[in-house]
Design an enzyme around this catalytic site. Structure first.
Site, short mmCIF file in Angstrom:
data_model
loop_
_atom_site.label_atom_id
_atom_site.label_comp_id
_atom_site.label_asym_id
_atom_site.label_seq_id
_atom_site.Cartn_x
_atom_site.Cartn_y
_atom_site.Cartn_z
N CYS A 192 9.37 -38.32 -11.35
CA CYS A 192 8.00 -38.82 -11.38
C CYS A 192 7.35 -38.86 -9.99
CB CYS A 192 7.93 -40.19 -12.04
SG CYS A 192 8.82 -41.45 -11.12
N MET A 211 -4.80 -6.01 11.31
CA MET A 211 -5.65 -4.86 11.53
C MET A 211 -5.78 -4.10 10.23
SD MET A 211 -5.35 -1.48 13.77
CE MET A 211 -5.23 -0.42 12.35
N ARG A 240 -3.66 2.69 8.49
CA ARG A 240 -3.91 1.37 7.88
C ARG A 240 -2.64 0.55 7.87
NH1 ARG A 240 -8.43 2.53 3.81
NH2 ARG A 240 -8.55 4.77 3.91
N ARG A 277 -3.45 -1.35 -6.38
CA ARG A 277 -2.58 -2.53 -6.32
C ARG A 277 -3.00 -3.44 -7.46
NH1 ARG A 277 -5.31 -5.04 -0.87
NH2 ARG A 277 -7.35 -5.33 -1.75
N GLY A 311 -6.49 -10.59 7.85
CA GLY A 311 -6.16 -11.13 9.17
C GLY A 311 -5.45 -10.11 10.02
N SER A 321 14.70 -42.05 -13.51
CA SER A 321 13.55 -41.25 -13.16
C SER A 321 13.58 -41.09 -11.64
CB SER A 321 12.26 -41.95 -13.59
OG SER A 321 11.16 -41.16 -13.23
N LYS A 336 0.83 -1.20 0.00
CA LYS A 336 0.00 0.00 0.00
C LYS A 336 0.87 1.26 0.00
CE LYS A 336 -3.63 -0.33 2.76
NZ LYS A 336 -5.01 -0.33 2.30
N HIS A 362 -15.66 -9.48 2.06
CA HIS A 362 -14.58 -10.37 2.52
C HIS A 362 -14.72 -11.75 1.88
CE1 HIS A 362 -12.73 -13.23 5.39
NE2 HIS A 362 -11.80 -12.29 5.48
N ASP A 372 9.69 -41.64 -2.62
CA ASP A 372 10.50 -42.54 -1.79
C ASP A 372 11.83 -41.91 -1.43
OD1 ASP A 372 9.23 -44.98 -1.04
OD2 ASP A 372 9.01 -45.40 -3.19
N TYR A 414 12.65 -34.07 -18.40
CA TYR A 414 11.19 -33.94 -18.29
C TYR A 414 10.73 -34.04 -16.85
CZ TYR A 414 10.98 -39.00 -17.57
OH TYR A 414 11.13 -40.27 -17.06
C1 PEP Z 1 8.29 -42.28 -5.91
O1 PEP Z 1 8.71 -42.98 -5.01
O2 PEP Z 1 8.56 -41.07 -6.04
C2 PEP Z 1 7.40 -42.84 -6.93
C3 PEP Z 1 7.00 -42.12 -7.95
O3 PEP Z 1 6.95 -44.10 -6.71
P1 PEP Z 1 5.74 -44.45 -5.73
O4 PEP Z 1 5.10 -43.18 -5.33
O5 PEP Z 1 4.85 -45.34 -6.51
O6 PEP Z 1 6.45 -45.15 -4.63
MG MG Z 2 8.53 -45.12 -5.13
#
Ligand code: PEP
Ligand code: MG
Length: 889
Positions: free
Chosen positions: A845, A108, A97, A353, A106, A778, A27, A469, A783, A865
């Site tokens: 992944c 004043m 303000r 803003r 949240g 990957s 502000k 709000h 895990d 990727y």
């Molecule tokens: C992981 O462990 O990140 C994974 C993709 O395998 P999962 O979640 O199936 O254990």
């Molecule tokens: Mg796993």
């Protein structure tokens, strides 16, 4: 270092720190910016966020320097407007303000009319020539100050006002005369004295420092802390305080106050959008006490409303406002959210803003602004929050579905939601934690309701406009919201909601359509989202600017189809064990797991082979030649063993074994730590026939698809939970052998890769060696997080929330990658893998593949990727484009 910056009038705005939000808050920085480009801003000053941090660190003590600097800055205001704080003849009134770096409900909010007391009220009456106005202002001040600074319940004052009106037979506030307000001031002062045991402060300096203290203190209020936690805002930013000369929107019918957006924040349409009230003060618009009027004639006509728009009622001030809107958009190159006041025909700007917007509006504005030449494609990509796309990717109400419409309120935040009615925020949270979908129904919401709004799938309020709000917060959170549904009345005693003639009780299901404002009984059918239009355009731009590919984690043909619609460029993880979750197949899987010898396992595997082959064939067809990473079985056994007696009985029937036999075998297989047990490649090593069956199903399906269509699939066969090179060596040989067999039998051949997941710290450390056997890595960061932190994925819920609350983890490490720790292992494995095998393919992944912050990290490591669940694919596309652009800049 300056503790205070002045703005407006003859102030010097040249110090860059003054326009730095980290120093003067959003502000304060924007007030200085507006003043410096010549817009009409009432003079004032901003106390820096640094002073707030210092004050809190010192145990709520102001610095000596601040006291002197504030006195000097007050002099700037007094000199500019020619009035003096506390002067009984010509009093200056100010607003106080808060203003943090980012807008933060949240804390004043505002104290208006500060500087009034029993003496100055007479001065104000004389200088304004309006006694009624002066006493009305004084009672507003007492009420607001008592509420936000002294901590008294504002309901006490509301009640006194209601009683006063009733006594006099008045219906609305406008009927009260000067004398009535004066009497009410006496009553208000009496309430304060009774509640606090001391009088309302008459010393204007005490008033001012009390308000400054309240702003600083509110940074650490529980509500502010909850908001910060939900929005990942650090606790050490602090808030600035803005003290500004009052201008009055309540000086009769040539005065007004309003809030506006330079474009429609719900749809993104290029049309001025907002609400105003004649003869009112700022808080009246937001509080939803009086129903505000439209800003433009067009909006009024569309709504079929009669009270005149500002464009019609105050054409000169409106024309000036429109000029300011255009100036601000060109200056900030973004949609602005503005507060203004018209005092006796003169326009004053109180705030600007960057406006909060729905995902739909964010997209439309970003795309439109590129068309208008206001911003570049790159800026458009950077401007849309990837997580906000979530709002667009979820189902909307089916227009052809039957709707039992109970009432229609304001379309405050788009999206459709069905759920059980709950009447308070705590219950909303409780029921939502229990897995229920809930709609929070309130007369109006306040910052105390934030946790309930977050837990709810939708919000319905009886009062409040489009800038109330509820509306603002719901839009920010991406929750569908219908506000101002006047036909809704709540009976808290009976825990019931009356909507027109109908009565519903807590627990009944309703549906909200935040796009139309409709409130419907029961659950209404929904439709898949529209992915063309502005969404498609922005995604095309993102695709053109990103380096990393985006794949999906999917194991059913339907999920694959959905992911491709969302733009997935391949499968990054097909969890084959998930293909067996449905009731018909799980018994064959259980039979395989519980078999006591190879013969028994092979019998079960023979049942599974045709099923797997058919699944893979369909998936390959859907993916039409795109890369498909298929992970061989990785079942933490506890997820697959039968649980109750019924499941054992079913399995006994399916396998011909007795329940006792099966239970004994299940007992033998019991593991203390299944996540670290007989799973992943350990299963393939000990029971090779399982991986043989799976490899066979993959290759047979791939050959069939090659035969029947031109799009030859490229399976990437992935071995899970590898810790050593030797494991991969053994299993890669197995896969190669089966491939050779199938190619020989079918006379067809497909290209394929064998690679591994990196899910264990050891695998990351010896990645250089493992890469001798792997064509791709990957990163299974679910895990890898579990094994690096030594935190069980399945049990972390119990202690992670307090860990995040106390800042031990900045964020849940299963949601956003622990870059400092787990990230190091990813980086190291990528480096060592590449050193062995220059063209090794690298991807991620784990769930982190759909999290923008983690995606930015992956860009930095140079992964090829990311792979995300289907609904997260567009988020990942946009986030990786943003990461690419940021890496270049
Ligand atoms: C992981 O462990 O990140 C994974 C993709 O395998 P999962 O979640 O199936 O254990
Ligand atoms: Mg796993």
């Amino acid at each position: 270092m300056k503790t205070v910056y002045t703005f407006g009038g003859a102030a010097d705005h040249s110090d860059p720190r003054q326009k730095d939000k980290t120093v003067t808050g959003g502000k304060g920085a924007n007030l200085a910016e507006m003043a410096s480009i010549g817009l009409p801003v009432p003079p004032g000053f901003t106390i820096t966020t640094e002073e707030c941090v210092g004050y809190l660190e010192r145990g709520e003590e102001f610095s000596d320097k601040l006291r002197g600097d504030v006195a000097e800055a007050l002099g700037h205001i007094e000199a500019t407007v020619g009035k003096v704080l506390g002067d009984k003849d010509n009093p200056l009134l100010v607003s106080v303000r808060s203003g943090a770096r980012v807008s933060m409900p949240g804390m004043m909010d505002t104290v208006l009319n500060l500087g009034l007391n029993d003496e100055t009220v007479a001065g104000l009456a004389a200088t304004s020539g309006d006694e009624r106005f002066a006493w009305d202002s004084y009672r507003r001040f007492i009420q607001m100050y008592s509420d936000v600074v002294l901590g008294l319940d504002h309901g006490l004052f509301e009640e006194a006002l209601e009683i006063a009106k009733e006594d006099k037979g008045f219906y609305s506030d406008t009927e009260l005369e000067a004398e009535d307000w004066r009497e009410l001031v006496g009553e208000y002062k009496r309430i304060v004295a009774e509640e606090l045991g001391r009088d309302f402060p008459q010393d204007v300096n005490e008033q001012l420092w009390g308000a400054i203290r309240a702003v600083f203190d509110s940074w650490d209020s529980d509500r502010a802390k909850v908001y910060r936690r939900l929005n990942d805002i650090p606790g050490d930013w602090g808030t600035a305080v803005n003290v500004q000369a009052m201008v009055f929107g309540n000086m009769g019918d040539t005065s007004a106050t309003g809030v506006a957006f330079t474009r429609d924040p719900s749809t993104g349409e290029r049309a001025y959008y907002g609400e105003y009230l004649i003869n009112a003060q700022g808080e009246d618009v937001v509080a939803g006490i009086r129903t505000p009027q439209y800003l433009t004639k067009a909006a009024r006509e569309t709504a079929g409303a009669t009270p005149l728009s500002m464009e019609e009622a105050m054409p000169d001030a409106y024309a000036e406002l429109a000029r300011v809107f255009d100036l601000l958009e060109t200056h900030y190159r973004d949609m602005q959210d503005i507060e203004f006041t018209v005092e006796r025909g003169t326009l004053w700007m109180l705030q600007t803003r960057s406006g909060k917007r729905t995902a739909k509006a964010a997209l439309k504005m970003a795309v439109d602004m590129v068309g208008e030449g206001l911003i570049s494609q790159e800026e458009a990509i950077l401007r849309v929050d990837p997580m906000a796309l979530d709002q667009l990717l979820h189902p909307m109400l089916d227009p052809d579905a039957e709707r039992d419409v109970l009432t229609t309120g304001l379309p405050a935040s788009p999206g459709a939601a069905s759920g059980k009615i709950v009447l308070d925020a705590d219950k909303a949270e409780l029921w939502a934690n229990g897995g229920e979908k809930v709609i929070l129904v309130r007369v109006e919401t306040s910052p105390e309701d934030i946790h309930g709004m977050h837990a709810a799938t939708g919000i319905l309020t009886a009062r409040g406009g489009m800038t109330s709000h509820a509306a603002v917060v719901a839009r920010g959170m991406g929750r569908p919201c219908v506000s101002g549904a006047a036909a809704v009345s709540i009976d808290r005693e009976k825990r019931a909601v009356r909507i027109g003639e109908r009565e519903l009780v807590e627990g009944d299901v309703i549906t909200l359509d935040g796009a139309t404002g409709q409130v419907m009984a029961g659950k209404v059918a929904t439709l898949e989202p529209e992915l063309a239009g502005d969404f498609g355009t922005l995604m095309d731009w993102a695709d053109a600017h990103r380096r990393m590919r985006v794949r999906t984690n999917a194991e059913t043909p339907d999920d694959c189809r959905m992911a491709r619609q969302f733009g997935a460029e391949g499968i990054g993880l097909c969890r084959t064990e998930h293909m067996f979750f449905d009731a018909a197949r799980i018994s064959a899987v259980r039979e395989m797991i519980l078999a006591s010898d190879e013969k028994g396992r092979r019998a079960a595997l023979d049942k599974l082979l045709p099923e797997q082959r058919a699944d893979f064939r369909e998936i390959f067809e859907v993916m039409a030649g795109l890369p498909c990473t298929i992970r061989l079985l990785d079942p933490p056994l506890h997820e697959f063993l039968p649980h109750g007696d019924e499941e054992f009985a079913d399995l006994a029937e399916a396998t011909g074994h007795s329940v006792d036999q099966l239970k004994r075998r299940a007992g033998e297989l019991h593991e203390f730590n299944p996540m670290l047990g007989h799973r992943g490649c350990r299963l393939g090593i000990t029971f090779p026939e399982i991986y043989e069956m799976q490899a066979r199903a993959i290759f047979e399906a791939a050959c069939e698809v090659t035969k029947s269509s031109g799009d030859a699939p490229v399976p990437e066969i992935m071995i899970p939970l590898v810790a050593t090179k030797r494991e991969l060596e053994i299993l890669r040989a197995l896969v190669d052998r089966v491939a050779g067999e199938v190619f020989g039998e079918t006379g067809y051949q497909v290209e394929y890769l064998v690679g591994t997941m990196i899910e264990l710290p050891r695998a990351a450390l010896v990645a250089g060696e493992i890469a001798e056997e792997a064509r791709f890595f990957s990163f299974g960061t679910n895990d890898l997080t579990q094994t690096t932190l030594g935190v069980s994925r399945d049990d972390a819920g119990r202690f992670l929330a307090p860990y995040v609350e106390r800042g031990i983890f900045a964020r849940d490490p299963f949601v956003s990658l622990d870059v400092e720790g787990v990230g190091q292992l990813v980086e190291l494995a990528a480096e060592r893998g590449r050193a062995t095998c220059g063209d090794i393919k690298l991807g991620i992944c784990g769930e982190h593949g759909g999290d923008p912050a983690s995606i930015a990290f992956c860009e930095g490591v140079g992964l090829d990727y990311v792979s995300a669940s289907p609904y997260r694919v567009p988020i990942a596309r946009l986030a990786s484009a943003q990461a690419s652009l940021k890496a270049k800049s």
